[in-house]
Scaffold this active site. Sequence first.
Site, PDB file in Angstrom:
ATOM      1  N   VAL A  71       0.452  -1.071   0.214  1.00 44.46           N
ATOM      2  CA  VAL A  71      -0.522  -0.228  -0.112  1.00 44.46           C
ATOM      3  C   VAL A  71       0.967   1.880  -0.045  1.00 44.46           C
ATOM      4  O   VAL A  71       1.909   1.215   0.978  1.00 44.46           O
ATOM      5  CB  VAL A  71      -0.952  -0.150   1.353  1.00 44.46           C
ATOM      6  CG1 VAL A  71      -1.627   1.244   1.033  1.00 44.46           C
ATOM      7  CG2 VAL A  71      -2.151  -1.153   0.991  1.00 44.46           C
ATOM      8  N   ARG A  89      -2.487   2.451   7.242  1.00 44.31           N
ATOM      9  CA  ARG A  89      -3.698   2.668   8.332  1.00 44.31           C
ATOM     10  C   ARG A  89      -4.786   2.874   8.155  1.00 44.31           C
ATOM     11  O   ARG A  89      -5.620   3.611   8.984  1.00 44.31           O
ATOM     12  CB  ARG A  89      -2.913   3.714   8.901  1.00 44.31           C
ATOM     13  CG  ARG A  89      -1.083   3.589   9.440  1.00 44.31           C
ATOM     14  CD  ARG A  89      -0.803   2.201  10.084  1.00 44.31           C
ATOM     15  NE  ARG A  89       0.640   2.515  10.314  1.00 44.31           N
ATOM     16  CZ  ARG A  89       1.423   1.723   9.344  1.00 44.31           C
ATOM     17  NH1 ARG A  89       1.564   0.862   8.421  1.00 44.31           N
ATOM     18  NH2 ARG A  89       2.848   1.391   9.584  1.00 44.31           N
ATOM     19  N   ARG A  90      -5.361   3.075   6.921  1.00 47.73           N
ATOM     20  CA  ARG A  90      -6.866   2.654   6.429  1.00 47.73           C
ATOM     21  C   ARG A  90      -7.400   1.555   6.652  1.00 47.73           C
ATOM     22  O   ARG A  90      -8.155   1.953   5.649  1.00 47.73           O
ATOM     23  CB  ARG A  90      -7.208   3.822   4.803  1.00 47.73           C
ATOM     24  CG  ARG A  90      -5.778   5.107   5.599  1.00 47.73           C
ATOM     25  CD  ARG A  90      -6.759   6.019   4.288  1.00 47.73           C
ATOM     26  NE  ARG A  90      -5.450   7.145   4.543  1.00 47.73           N
ATOM     27  CZ  ARG A  90      -4.990   8.587   3.676  1.00 47.73           C
ATOM     28  NH1 ARG A  90      -6.447   8.265   2.515  1.00 47.73           N
ATOM     29  NH2 ARG A  90      -4.506   8.999   3.843  1.00 47.73           N
ATOM     30  N   LEU A 142      -5.315  -2.499   3.449  1.00 48.67           N
ATOM     31  CA  LEU A 142      -4.879  -4.467   3.394  1.00 48.67           C
ATOM     32  C   LEU A 142      -5.882  -5.571   3.850  1.00 48.67           C
ATOM     33  O   LEU A 142      -5.695  -6.590   3.385  1.00 48.67           O
ATOM     34  CB  LEU A 142      -3.063  -4.217   4.048  1.00 48.67           C
ATOM     35  CG  LEU A 142      -2.146  -5.640   4.201  1.00 48.67           C
ATOM     36  CD1 LEU A 142      -2.262  -6.578   2.738  1.00 48.67           C
ATOM     37  CD2 LEU A 142      -1.460  -5.401   4.495  1.00 48.67           C
ATOM     38  N   GLU A 167       7.735  -8.994   6.709  1.00 46.34           N
ATOM     39  CA  GLU A 167       7.900  -8.410   7.864  1.00 46.34           C
ATOM     40  C   GLU A 167       6.874  -9.032   8.909  1.00 46.34           C
ATOM     41  O   GLU A 167       5.379  -9.166   8.797  1.00 46.34           O
ATOM     42  CB  GLU A 167       7.570  -6.908   7.816  1.00 46.34           C
ATOM     43  CG  GLU A 167       7.021  -5.658   8.820  1.00 46.34           C
ATOM     44  CD  GLU A 167       7.400  -4.395   9.320  1.00 46.34           C
ATOM     45  OE1 GLU A 167       6.675  -3.581  10.253  1.00 46.34           O
ATOM     46  OE2 GLU A 167       6.819  -3.765   8.104  1.00 46.34           O
ATOM     47  N   TYR A 194       1.108 -10.319   9.193  1.00 47.41           N
ATOM     48  CA  TYR A 194      -0.038 -10.828   9.563  1.00 47.41           C
ATOM     49  C   TYR A 194      -0.394 -11.685   9.663  1.00 47.41           C
ATOM     50  O   TYR A 194      -1.466 -12.116  10.539  1.00 47.41           O
ATOM     51  CB  TYR A 194       1.067 -11.761   7.986  1.00 47.41           C
ATOM     52  CG  TYR A 194       1.873 -11.191   6.438  1.00 47.41           C
ATOM     53  CD1 TYR A 194       0.584 -10.565   6.030  1.00 47.41           C
ATOM     54  CD2 TYR A 194       2.501 -11.081   6.869  1.00 47.41           C
ATOM     55  CE1 TYR A 194       0.735 -10.170   4.666  1.00 47.41           C
ATOM     56  CE2 TYR A 194       3.207  -9.838   5.493  1.00 47.41           C
ATOM     57  CZ  TYR A 194       1.555  -9.211   4.377  1.00 47.41           C
ATOM     58  OH  TYR A 194       2.516  -9.099   3.096  1.00 47.41           O
ATOM     59  N   PHE A 212       7.188 -17.551  -3.732  1.00 53.35           N
ATOM     60  CA  PHE A 212       6.243 -17.157  -4.801  1.00 53.35           C
ATOM     61  C   PHE A 212       5.532 -15.618  -4.093  1.00 53.35           C
ATOM     62  O   PHE A 212       6.437 -15.394  -3.265  1.00 53.35           O
ATOM     63  CB  PHE A 212       4.844 -18.247  -4.377  1.00 53.35           C
ATOM     64  CG  PHE A 212       4.561 -18.580  -2.877  1.00 53.35           C
ATOM     65  CD1 PHE A 212       3.244 -17.585  -2.344  1.00 53.35           C
ATOM     66  CD2 PHE A 212       3.709 -19.390  -2.607  1.00 53.35           C
ATOM     67  CE1 PHE A 212       3.156 -17.590  -1.268  1.00 53.35           C
ATOM     68  CE2 PHE A 212       4.387 -19.616  -1.608  1.00 53.35           C
ATOM     69  CZ  PHE A 212       3.082 -18.619  -0.589  1.00 53.35           C
TER      70      PHE A 212
END
Length: 429
Positions: A107, A113-114, A117, A142, A146, A429
């Site tokens: 993003v 932060r909206r 994602l 990172e 997730y 991938f």
Amino acid sequence: MPTEIRAITRDEAVEYLKVLPYANGLPQWEPAPAAWHGGAGAWPPPRPPASEQELAALAGEIMADGVHPQAAFADGRIVGGSAMFSLEITVPGLRLVPFGGVTSTGVIATHRRRGLLRAMMQAMFDDALGRGEPVAALSASEGGIYGRFGFSPGTVRTRWEIERAEAVMREAPPPAGSAELAGAAGARAAWPRIHDTVRRGQVGEISAPAGRWDGLSDDAGGPDGPLRYVIHRDPQGQADGIASYRLPWSPRLADTGTLVVEGIAAASGDAYRALWQLLLDFDLTRRVVAAGRPADEPLRWMLCNPRAMRVTRQSDNLWIRLLDIPAALRARGYDTAASLTFTVESDAMCPGNEGTWRLDTTGPASCVRTGEAADVTLDIAALGSLYLGGMSAAILAAAGLVRPHHDAAVSLLSRIFRTDPAPFNAVGF
């Protein structure tokens, strides 16, 4: 600011790519030494932004069959993107299960932060369920991102090195077959076939995305030098093992004489032993480094001195997320015949997973809703880590991600899910 989450069209593919880090020459890995990189640096140098020609070629790849890109639009402009590959993963019991592999996610800085994602991830989960893919997976660039979407580490990879003088292998009968040096054309032809054999016998390994080895070349790429290739053939002349390696130049004396193994795949024990025997004994080298390897490389136990192989980096590799609990658990095999009742209290992104389930492995595996009291309560992320059989239920319980309701519950959970050897995937991938 009106926003929209949807699949892109072919005409939007280039603009979509321009928001992704890998097409912009932006960092693709958190600032920590990467266990998938065998070079002297913490990670490879960043690529320059893709040219218009390169973007056009990448646009064709992202719109290919089996690739499912999603984008976030703000005021009609693409501000975020992600995609899923439709692939297969080998699960315990050596069964092949379709899964959605999340890749190439970003993003732009002005729109973070909206919730964009999360919205893209939700759209991809929904689409994967519609395609009959009960599992999602990714490699996390990172580590802190997730887990909030229900992903959790399921496989591990290491980077190790060994001084050539210490690489003495135990005596054993000579491996059958023969090894030969090869060019990129031979490697491009052999690697897909060898990998397809290997992945069917390795829990955690995945089917390769289309074109995975098309870019193999004999050309030098800067000071790292060209990739070089070795193919092993069985006594009948069939290729059953392959490796690629580099001999990079370095201005630092400490790094000279290093052979970097970039990849190795062996469909037989003879191929595995023969390839490592060759890679560990190249003239005018003093050290071998291999990255992205299993945490317990079998080679260690072939050495006269197992301590000679030193792990220099280790990290998680494939993160797993169950989208459809009963379908995913029915799809894998189990070595222990038992019955376990578990509760998943909350799964906002896949609410069909919420509730209490009874997993029965005494015959063909079944997983059905039940009103029985649960043996354990666990987070959806913990179930993802357990799925391939390589993570410890006791450790997850100690971390509070598994909450047992009787003394034997964690032991029962562990016996049902664990597999040997540990899951591993060499292909990403």
